[in-house]
Design a protein around this motif. Structure first.
Motif, mmCIF file in Angstrom:
data_model
loop_
_atom_site.group_PDB
_atom_site.id
_atom_site.type_symbol
_atom_site.label_atom_id
_atom_site.label_comp_id
_atom_site.label_asym_id
_atom_site.label_seq_id
_atom_site.Cartn_x
_atom_site.Cartn_y
_atom_site.Cartn_z
ATOM 1 N N TYR A 247 26.157 44.778 46.798
ATOM 2 C CA TYR A 247 25.793 43.493 46.205
ATOM 3 C C TYR A 247 25.751 43.577 44.684
ATOM 4 N N SER A 248 25.217 44.665 44.149
ATOM 5 C CA SER A 248 25.124 44.805 42.694
ATOM 6 C C SER A 248 26.502 44.937 42.049
ATOM 7 N N GLN A 249 27.461 45.529 42.763
ATOM 8 C CA GLN A 249 28.800 45.672 42.198
ATOM 9 C C GLN A 249 29.508 44.322 42.087
ATOM 10 N N PHE A 250 29.251 43.448 43.032
ATOM 11 C CA PHE A 250 29.859 42.119 42.962
ATOM 12 C C PHE A 250 29.055 41.170 42.069
ATOM 13 N N GLY A 251 27.814 41.545 41.755
ATOM 14 C CA GLY A 251 26.956 40.685 40.946
ATOM 15 C C GLY A 251 26.819 41.184 39.534
ATOM 16 N N ALA A 252 25.751 41.925 39.268
ATOM 17 C CA ALA A 252 25.420 42.329 37.900
ATOM 18 C C ALA A 252 26.484 43.232 37.277
ATOM 19 N N ALA A 253 27.011 44.184 38.054
ATOM 20 C CA ALA A 253 27.982 45.122 37.493
ATOM 21 C C ALA A 253 29.356 44.494 37.284
ATOM 22 N N PHE A 254 29.658 43.453 38.023
ATOM 23 C CA PHE A 254 30.953 42.766 37.959
ATOM 24 C C PHE A 254 32.116 43.765 38.096
ATOM 25 N N ASN A 255 31.956 44.659 39.057
ATOM 26 C CA ASN A 255 32.999 45.644 39.338
ATOM 27 C C ASN A 255 33.488 45.414 40.756
ATOM 28 N N TRP A 256 34.263 44.363 40.950
ATOM 29 C CA TRP A 256 34.722 43.994 42.284
ATOM 30 C C TRP A 256 35.556 45.086 42.959
ATOM 31 N N PRO A 257 36.446 45.768 42.261
ATOM 32 C CA PRO A 257 37.216 46.819 42.947
ATOM 33 C C PRO A 257 36.331 47.916 43.539
ATOM 34 N N PHE A 258 35.333 48.363 42.777
ATOM 35 C CA PHE A 258 34.455 49.402 43.315
ATOM 36 C C PHE A 258 33.608 48.852 44.461
ATOM 37 N N GLY A 259 33.153 47.597 44.321
ATOM 38 C CA GLY A 259 32.424 46.976 45.424
ATOM 39 C C GLY A 259 33.289 46.842 46.661
ATOM 40 N N ALA A 260 34.579 46.520 46.458
ATOM 41 C CA ALA A 260 35.500 46.426 47.591
ATOM 42 C C ALA A 260 35.697 47.787 48.247
ATOM 43 N N ALA A 261 35.785 48.844 47.445
ATOM 44 C CA ALA A 261 35.934 50.196 48.000
ATOM 45 C C ALA A 261 34.713 50.582 48.824
ATOM 46 N N LEU A 262 33.525 50.269 48.300
ATOM 47 C CA LEU A 262 32.302 50.555 49.059
ATOM 48 C C LEU A 262 32.259 49.732 50.347
ATOM 49 N N SER A 263 32.751 48.493 50.292
ATOM 50 C CA SER A 263 32.793 47.645 51.491
ATOM 51 C C SER A 263 33.743 48.220 52.527
ATOM 52 N N VAL A 264 34.878 48.756 52.094
ATOM 53 C CA VAL A 264 35.829 49.382 53.020
ATOM 54 C C VAL A 264 35.191 50.594 53.684
ATOM 55 N N ILE A 265 34.483 51.398 52.901
ATOM 56 C CA ILE A 265 33.802 52.574 53.467
ATOM 57 C C ILE A 265 32.745 52.149 54.480
ATOM 58 N N LEU A 266 32.007 51.094 54.146
ATOM 59 C CA LEU A 266 30.991 50.591 55.078
ATOM 60 C C LEU A 266 31.646 50.061 56.352
ATOM 61 N N ALA A 267 32.788 49.385 56.218
ATOM 62 C CA ALA A 267 33.506 48.880 57.394
ATOM 63 C C ALA A 267 33.979 50.029 58.279
ATOM 64 N N LEU A 268 34.390 51.141 57.666
ATOM 65 C CA LEU A 268 34.802 52.308 58.449
ATOM 66 C C LEU A 268 33.621 52.886 59.225
ATOM 67 N N VAL A 269 32.449 52.930 58.591
ATOM 68 C CA VAL A 269 31.252 53.411 59.282
ATOM 69 C C VAL A 269 30.931 52.517 60.477
ATOM 70 N N MET A 270 30.996 51.202 60.271
ATOM 71 C CA MET A 270 30.753 50.264 61.377
ATOM 72 C C MET A 270 31.751 50.480 62.512
ATOM 73 N N SER A 271 33.022 50.686 62.160
ATOM 74 C CA SER A 271 34.063 50.885 63.178
ATOM 75 C C SER A 271 33.789 52.138 63.997
ATOM 76 N N VAL A 272 33.346 53.200 63.321
ATOM 77 C CA VAL A 272 33.023 54.443 64.030
ATOM 78 C C VAL A 272 31.860 54.228 64.992
ATOM 79 N N VAL A 273 30.837 53.509 64.544
ATOM 80 C CA VAL A 273 29.675 53.236 65.404
ATOM 81 C C VAL A 273 30.089 52.415 66.617
ATOM 82 N N ILE A 274 30.901 51.380 66.404
ATOM 83 C CA ILE A 274 31.360 50.544 67.520
ATOM 84 C C ILE A 274 32.200 51.363 68.493
ATOM 85 N N ALA A 275 33.091 52.231 67.967
ATOM 86 C CA ALA A 275 33.931 53.063 68.833
ATOM 87 C C ALA A 275 33.074 54.033 69.653
#
Length: 284
Positions: A247-275
């Motif tokens: 949230y801070s990367q998309f807000g105060a830091a205004f670093n959308w690419p890094f926030g997107a990378a962290l979101s991709v990593i989080l999505a991978l963690v979710m996928s592993v848990v679901i699998a």
């Protein structure tokens, strides 16, 4: 006329297929692909650079803060999932043992909190657990404590308890559906063979309902790990989670690419848990 009717039917099938596949692609796959693409861009000096790079993912693995926070968040959400499943199972079991309209009326009452505003529910829990909240006032009034407790105020304990309370309905429903699918004749056969209620529960009901428990825990884990609002409102400086970093990367830091990378990593963690959850369901 028959030829015209066949053409119309074919046209409707094509239109339905386009909607069935197009809408999920437009609203689910396309945003995920855009996040994945953004994660390879980079920001420097407030300027967005569109040449592809791995620096965002490299920063995640080399910086000392991100992996520990992700691990801490996973453990927190695992605890939330376990607590929600443990607390939701007795409620779901009780609902499944009822009959007639009463069962579904009570089920609807359990699910009513899902219709309420998420923020209002968080404020309600804060009003109970806060330093001047109902719980502390009651404990002081009963002379059980001398001063208000800070155990559940602006820390990870507050996040744990709040997420558990908010997400219990999401655990109750899958467990209830799993209990509903258990054939009644199996329970009757266990009773006819001389098993006690406890033996029937341990040897018949609980094993057959485990897939629902796993589904509930997986569902709650995914919802909890993606939540940034609850840690933001009740976590304080000591309740930092991975969602708040994103949230801070998309807000105060205004670093959308890094926030997107962290979101991709989080999505991978979710996928592993679901699998893992699906694999466990097949084994049970």
């Amino acid at each position: 006329m028959l030829f015209v009717g066949d053409r119309q039917a074919k046209g409707w099938r094509i239109a339905i297929s386009v909607l069935a596949y197009g809408l999920p692609f437009l609203f689910i796959v396309a945003p995920l692909l855009s996040f994945l693409t953004y994660s390879f861009f980079w920001v420097e000096g407030g300027q967005m650079h569109y040449d592809l790079t791995w620096r965002n993912y490299s920063r995640f693995f080399t910086d000392a803060i991100f992996i520990p926070v992700l691990w801490q968040t996973c453990l927190l959400c695992l605890a939330v999932a376990v607590l929600a499943a443990l607390l939701g199972y007795p409620v779901a079991f009780r609902l499944a043992t009822l009959s007639g309209r009463r069962k579904y009326i009570l089920l609807m009452l359990v699910l009513v909190p899902l219709l309420m505003s998420y923020i209002i529910k968080i404020y309600a829990i804060r009003s109970i657990l806060g330093g001047n909240g109902f719980l502390n006032r009651f404990l002081v009034w009963a002379n059980l404590i001398d001063q208000p407790l800070t155990l559940f105020v602006f820390n990870l304990n507050a996040v744990l308890l709040t997420l558990t309370v908010l997400l219990i309905p999401f655990a109750i429903l899958p467990i209830f559906l799993s209990l509903e699918r258990i054939p009644k004749n199996l329970i009757e056969a266990s009773t006819d063979l001389g098993a006690s209620n406890w033996q029937t529960f341990c040897r018949v009901i609980l094993p057959l309902s485990l897939p629902g428990v796993v589904t509930a825990a997986s569902f709650v884990f995914v919802l909890a790990i993606g939540d940034f609002l609850t840690p933001q409102m009740v976590g304080g400086p000591n309740g930092f989670t991975f969602g708040r970093i994103i949230y801070s990367q998309f807000g105060a830091a205004f670093n959308w690419p890094f926030g997107a990378a962290l979101s991709v990593i989080l999505a991978l963690v979710m996928s592993v848990v679901i699998a893992l959850g699906r694999r466990f369901e097949r084994q049970t």
